[in-house]
Design a protein around this motif. Structure first.
Motif, mmCIF file in Angstrom:
data_model
loop_
_atom_site.group_PDB
_atom_site.id
_atom_site.type_symbol
_atom_site.label_atom_id
_atom_site.label_comp_id
_atom_site.label_asym_id
_atom_site.label_seq_id
_atom_site.Cartn_x
_atom_site.Cartn_y
_atom_site.Cartn_z
ATOM 1 N N LEU A 1 1.010 -1.196 -0.067
ATOM 2 C CA LEU A 1 0.038 -0.223 -0.043
ATOM 3 C C LEU A 1 0.908 1.234 0.015
ATOM 4 O O LEU A 1 1.648 1.389 0.960
ATOM 5 N N PHE A 2 1.005 2.193 -1.254
ATOM 6 C CA PHE A 2 1.571 3.213 -1.201
ATOM 7 C C PHE A 2 0.821 4.439 -0.301
ATOM 8 O O PHE A 2 -0.495 4.731 -0.657
ATOM 9 N N PRO A 3 1.526 5.087 0.683
ATOM 10 C CA PRO A 3 0.723 6.111 1.529
ATOM 11 C C PRO A 3 0.384 7.268 0.772
ATOM 12 O O PRO A 3 -0.750 8.212 1.202
ATOM 13 N N TYR B 1 7.384 -0.922 -6.842
ATOM 14 C CA TYR B 1 7.553 0.539 -7.107
ATOM 15 C C TYR B 1 7.617 0.767 -8.431
ATOM 16 O O TYR B 1 7.165 1.908 -8.954
ATOM 17 N N LYS B 2 7.898 -0.029 -9.481
ATOM 18 C CA LYS B 2 7.986 0.122 -10.739
ATOM 19 C C LYS B 2 6.796 0.229 -11.245
ATOM 20 O O LYS B 2 6.377 0.968 -12.232
ATOM 21 N N VAL C 1 5.740 8.081 -1.850
ATOM 22 C CA VAL C 1 6.021 8.729 -0.479
ATOM 23 C C VAL C 1 6.512 7.329 0.164
ATOM 24 O O VAL C 1 5.799 6.503 0.229
ATOM 25 N N LYS C 2 7.330 7.656 1.158
ATOM 26 C CA LYS C 2 7.816 6.341 1.983
ATOM 27 C C LYS C 2 7.084 6.402 3.145
ATOM 28 O O LYS C 2 6.497 7.629 3.597
ATOM 29 N N TRP C 3 6.847 5.238 3.752
ATOM 30 C CA TRP C 3 6.161 5.101 5.125
ATOM 31 C C TRP C 3 6.897 5.573 6.239
ATOM 32 O O TRP C 3 8.335 5.288 6.110
ATOM 33 N N ILE D 1 13.160 2.339 -0.527
ATOM 34 C CA ILE D 1 12.232 3.049 -1.541
ATOM 35 C C ILE D 1 10.924 3.222 -1.016
ATOM 36 O O ILE D 1 10.195 4.128 -1.035
ATOM 37 N N TYR D 2 10.663 2.354 -0.226
ATOM 38 C CA TYR D 2 9.378 2.336 0.564
ATOM 39 C C TYR D 2 9.174 2.766 1.743
ATOM 40 O O TYR D 2 8.092 3.234 2.396
#
Length: 121
Positions: free
Chosen positions: A33-35, A44-45, A56-58, A105-106
């Motif tokens: 889940l991307f915030p 991410y790709k 955006v990083k968690w 990245i995350y």
């Protein structure tokens, strides 16, 4: 977009276990889940291809959020649970150990400087 375990997964998803065109080994079975957009993507790709914004990083303070979907059984793991285990806590399916190379990245890293954090906002 594909619905897997009653969750919408965005990006070029190949199968019912969240593998995508970028990562599709037997252990590539999670979605994140991307915030920034509150959408699950396999990687991410996939996010880069489908959105018009940077991921955006968690934040470390959010690591108790259930942001990881196991593609094998549909269980949701917190970021802490995902980072500390190499497998799903529910079905025991193994996750790709190479994914840890993408954590920066995350996920906010404890060693990131304040300047690096500002750049990700």
């Amino acid at each position: 977009m594909k619905t897997i375990h009653n969750v919408k997964i965005f990006g070029p998803v190949l199968d019912e276990q969240t593998r995508c065109t970028h990562y599709h080994s037997p252990t590539d079975i999670i979605a994140i889940l991307f915030p920034c957009c509150q959408r699950f993507y396999p990687c991410y790709k996939c996010h880069e291809e489908e959105t018009n914004h940077a991921p955006v990083k968690w934040k470390e303070s959010q690591f108790n959020t259930e942001a990881i979907l196991c593609g094998q059984c549909g269980a949701k793991l917190t970021i802490h649970e995902y980072m500390k285990n190499g497998a799903c806590l529910t079905c025991k399916a193994s996750f790709n150990p190479g994914c840890k190379h993408h954590y920066p990245i995350y996920f906010e890293q404890p060693t990131e400087s304040a300047e690096e954090k500002r750049r990700t906002l």
